[in-house]
Scaffold this motif. Structure first.
Motif, mmCIF file in Angstrom:
data_model
loop_
_atom_site.group_PDB
_atom_site.id
_atom_site.type_symbol
_atom_site.label_atom_id
_atom_site.label_comp_id
_atom_site.label_asym_id
_atom_site.label_seq_id
_atom_site.Cartn_x
_atom_site.Cartn_y
_atom_site.Cartn_z
ATOM 1 N N GLU A 304 0.824 -1.203 0.000
ATOM 2 C CA GLU A 304 0.000 0.000 0.000
ATOM 3 C C GLU A 304 0.863 1.260 0.000
ATOM 4 O O GLU A 304 1.967 1.294 0.548
ATOM 5 C CB GLU A 304 -0.935 -0.006 1.208
ATOM 6 N N GLY A 305 0.339 2.285 -0.639
ATOM 7 C CA GLY A 305 0.980 3.595 -0.587
ATOM 8 C C GLY A 305 2.117 3.799 -1.570
ATOM 9 O O GLY A 305 2.802 4.822 -1.505
ATOM 10 N N VAL A 306 2.341 2.839 -2.486
ATOM 11 C CA VAL A 306 3.452 2.969 -3.431
ATOM 12 C C VAL A 306 2.966 2.781 -4.864
ATOM 13 O O VAL A 306 1.850 2.323 -5.121
ATOM 14 C CB VAL A 306 4.585 1.962 -3.130
ATOM 15 N N MET A 307 3.858 3.120 -5.806
ATOM 16 C CA MET A 307 3.510 3.154 -7.208
ATOM 17 C C MET A 307 4.286 2.087 -7.977
ATOM 18 O O MET A 307 5.151 1.418 -7.436
ATOM 19 C CB MET A 307 3.815 4.545 -7.788
ATOM 20 N N HIS A 308 3.974 1.961 -9.244
ATOM 21 C CA HIS A 308 4.713 1.064 -10.125
ATOM 22 C C HIS A 308 6.201 1.414 -10.060
ATOM 23 O O HIS A 308 6.584 2.580 -10.016
ATOM 24 C CB HIS A 308 4.218 1.213 -11.565
ATOM 25 N N GLY A 309 7.034 0.379 -10.039
ATOM 26 C CA GLY A 309 8.470 0.606 -10.032
ATOM 27 C C GLY A 309 9.062 0.897 -8.669
ATOM 28 O O GLY A 309 10.248 1.244 -8.570
ATOM 29 N N PHE A 310 8.276 0.737 -7.600
ATOM 30 C CA PHE A 310 8.754 1.174 -6.280
ATOM 31 C C PHE A 310 9.980 0.403 -5.808
ATOM 32 O O PHE A 310 10.753 0.903 -4.985
ATOM 33 C CB PHE A 310 7.630 1.093 -5.238
ATOM 34 N N ALA A 318 11.050 2.807 2.267
ATOM 35 C CA ALA A 318 11.117 1.625 3.123
ATOM 36 C C ALA A 318 10.305 0.466 2.558
ATOM 37 O O ALA A 318 10.694 -0.703 2.699
ATOM 38 C CB ALA A 318 10.619 1.978 4.534
ATOM 39 N N THR A 319 9.192 0.767 1.893
ATOM 40 C CA THR A 319 8.341 -0.296 1.371
ATOM 41 C C THR A 319 9.068 -1.127 0.321
ATOM 42 O O THR A 319 8.874 -2.342 0.237
ATOM 43 C CB THR A 319 7.044 0.295 0.785
ATOM 44 N N GLY A 320 9.902 -0.486 -0.488
ATOM 45 C CA GLY A 320 10.679 -1.234 -1.467
ATOM 46 C C GLY A 320 11.613 -2.217 -0.795
ATOM 47 O O GLY A 320 11.770 -3.363 -1.239
ATOM 48 N N SER A 321 12.234 -1.788 0.288
ATOM 49 C CA SER A 321 13.122 -2.672 1.040
ATOM 50 C C SER A 321 12.339 -3.831 1.651
ATOM 51 O O SER A 321 12.815 -4.972 1.672
ATOM 52 C CB SER A 321 13.832 -1.867 2.131
ATOM 53 N N HIS A 322 11.135 -3.548 2.148
ATOM 54 C CA HIS A 322 10.297 -4.604 2.710
ATOM 55 C C HIS A 322 9.955 -5.648 1.650
ATOM 56 O O HIS A 322 9.944 -6.852 1.931
ATOM 57 C CB HIS A 322 8.996 -4.028 3.273
ATOM 58 N N ALA A 323 9.661 -5.201 0.432
ATOM 59 C CA ALA A 323 9.282 -6.135 -0.632
ATOM 60 C C ALA A 323 10.432 -7.069 -0.982
ATOM 61 O O ALA A 323 10.233 -8.264 -1.231
ATOM 62 C CB ALA A 323 8.824 -5.362 -1.869
ATOM 63 N N ARG A 350 -0.081 -5.327 2.540
ATOM 64 C CA ARG A 350 0.963 -4.898 3.480
ATOM 65 C C ARG A 350 0.845 -3.396 3.652
ATOM 66 O O ARG A 350 1.005 -2.634 2.694
ATOM 67 C CB ARG A 350 2.351 -5.257 2.968
ATOM 68 N N GLY A 351 0.534 -2.960 4.857
ATOM 69 C CA GLY A 351 0.289 -1.548 5.110
ATOM 70 C C GLY A 351 1.534 -0.691 4.992
ATOM 71 O O GLY A 351 2.664 -1.184 4.858
ATOM 72 N N GLN A 352 1.316 0.591 5.040
ATOM 73 C CA GLN A 352 2.413 1.546 4.963
ATOM 74 C C GLN A 352 3.253 1.480 6.244
ATOM 75 O O GLN A 352 2.800 0.976 7.271
ATOM 76 C CB GLN A 352 1.855 2.950 4.774
ATOM 77 N N PRO A 353 4.484 1.989 6.190
ATOM 78 C CA PRO A 353 5.322 2.009 7.392
ATOM 79 C C PRO A 353 4.606 2.686 8.560
ATOM 80 O O PRO A 353 3.831 3.632 8.376
ATOM 81 C CB PRO A 353 6.542 2.828 6.943
#
Length: 397
Positions: A304-310, A318-323, A350-353
């Motif tokens: 959640e909260g991110v775009m294509h290519g994140f 941080a979400t990119g690192s989580h993925a 998966r929610g935002q940080p």
């Protein structure tokens, strides 16, 4: 009574917050501050991805992960038509029997949109966090090379890696395909080819916001997030379709549209990551359901909260690192034969940080906004100087 400097600081913070709030407000909803700032920077050409968003020092050059030292090596892989295609390998020095991940970069299947260079940060992170050998494959691109050249190159690269596995320090029994966007399409198609042609047995496929169909399907997210504000536009998608598959019959090939034309049965276990603000979100999640329906173990997470290519921005988002971590956790469980739960399959959101991480993201977003506003001011000043000089030159003439 507050000092003048304190009042100025408060006023600046209010103005700064108003800018960030404005960048966060879209017709499709309110974006998280970090996502909004990154998108603003890219959409206004204030920074160039993979050039100015540079990785930390510990991810550059010969590096280490714990007690493991890594090397980076450029390769040339022979393919079936006698050509050589470029590749880049990251591997632990002195490794034996390591997993081998074949990574296929995104970029709309076209020259100028993606390469082994633009996606090297992802490849580094996968290697250093997993202690696997990761080989980024430079498959040939349209318009010079249309379908099926890219998928042929990618399958040939898999055969080569399987053949060279022991020499590279890897294991023939632990080969994985991975990719993002167009590369996610190619990764799962390579898995299909391996199954159909009796090729190497793959252990897993890691698919990050994959494109899964070239058919003009009416999908909500394709229509909702196709403006280009979220990094991928309908114009680019249509250009990719017309350039990579200029013949309409090509789009009916399962190696082009695995969602609509392919058979998923007996494919390796899959990890599928999708992004909330992505025109490809629906087709990625539909593909996850297709795999599950055809008895392929699959774990699908919507970030959640991110775009294509994140994923490309994992150093600053941080979400990119989580993925990346989630995909490698899935891989570790798969390689260790831990069963995946497929009953009652659903897409996990998966929610935002949150907590301290959320505070850090917000702080970094506002600090980045200060930097971007400085770039805005510099650009306007330079434009003013250039205009003034041209005007003075015209008067002199």
């Amino acid at each position: 009574m507050f000092s003048l400097s304190f009042k100025i600081m408060i006023g600046f913070c209010i103005i700064l917050s108003s800018f960030v709030s404005g960048w966060s407000t879209t017709s499709e909803g309110t974006l998280p501050s970090k996502t909004a700032v990154v998108l603003h920077a890219i959409n206004n050409q204030l920074v160039v991805p993979n050039e100015q968003l540079t990785p930390p020092a510990f991810l550059t050059g010969n590096s280490s992960s714990g007690n493991v030292t890594f090397e980076q090596k450029s390769l040339e892989i022979p393919v079936s038509d006698g050509s050589l295609i470029p590749a880049r390998m990251h591997r632990p020095i002195g490794v034996e029997d390591a997993p081998i991940i074949l990574y296929y970069h995104g970029g709309a299947f076209m020259e100028g949109y993606g390469s082994i260079h633009t996606h090297d940060n992802i490849v580094r992170a996968l290697a250093y966090r997993s202690n696997a050998i990761v080989i980024s494959v430079g498959y040939r691109l349209a318009p010079e090379h249309i379908f099926p050249k890219a998928v042929d190159d990618s399958y040939d690269a898999l055969l080569w890696a399987h053949e060279q596995a022991e020499e590279l320090g890897g294991s023939k029994e632990k080969i994985i395909v991975a990719g993002d966007s167009a590369g996610g399409n190619i990764a799962t198609v390579t898995a299909m080819q391996a199954r159909n042609k009796g090729g190497p047995e793959l252990q897993a496929q890691l698919l990050f916001y994959p494109l899964t169909t070239f058919h003009d399907r009416s999908l909500e997210t394709r229509n909702k997030y196709d403006s280009g504000h979220y990094l991928l536009s309908r114009k680019v998608m249509e250009k990719a379709r017309d350039t990579y598959t200029p013949g309409e019959e090509m789009r009916k090939n399962p190696y082009v549209s695995p969602l609509d034309e392919g058979v998923a049965e007996d494919l390796p276990p899959a990890f599928i990551a999708t992004a909330e603000y992505d025109p490809l979100r629906d087709e990625g999640e539909l593909y996850a359901h297709k795999l599950n329906d055809e008895d392929v173990p699959v774990e699908a997470i919507r970030y959640e909260g991110v775009m294509h290519g994140f994923l490309s921005f994992y150093e600053v988002m941080a979400t990119g690192s989580h993925a990346i971590d989630d995909s490698l956790d899935f891989l570790d469980r798969t390689l260790n034969d831990e069963p995946l739960q497929t009953a009652g399959f659903r897409i996990v959101e998966r929610g935002q940080p949150s907590g301290v991480e959320r505070i850090r993201e917000e702080t970094e977003a506002h600090l980045a906004a200060v930097y971007l506003l400085g770039l805005h001011a510099e650009r306007r000043f330079n434009d003013w100087v250039e205009t003034t000089l041209l005007a003075d030159s015209a008067k002199d003439n």
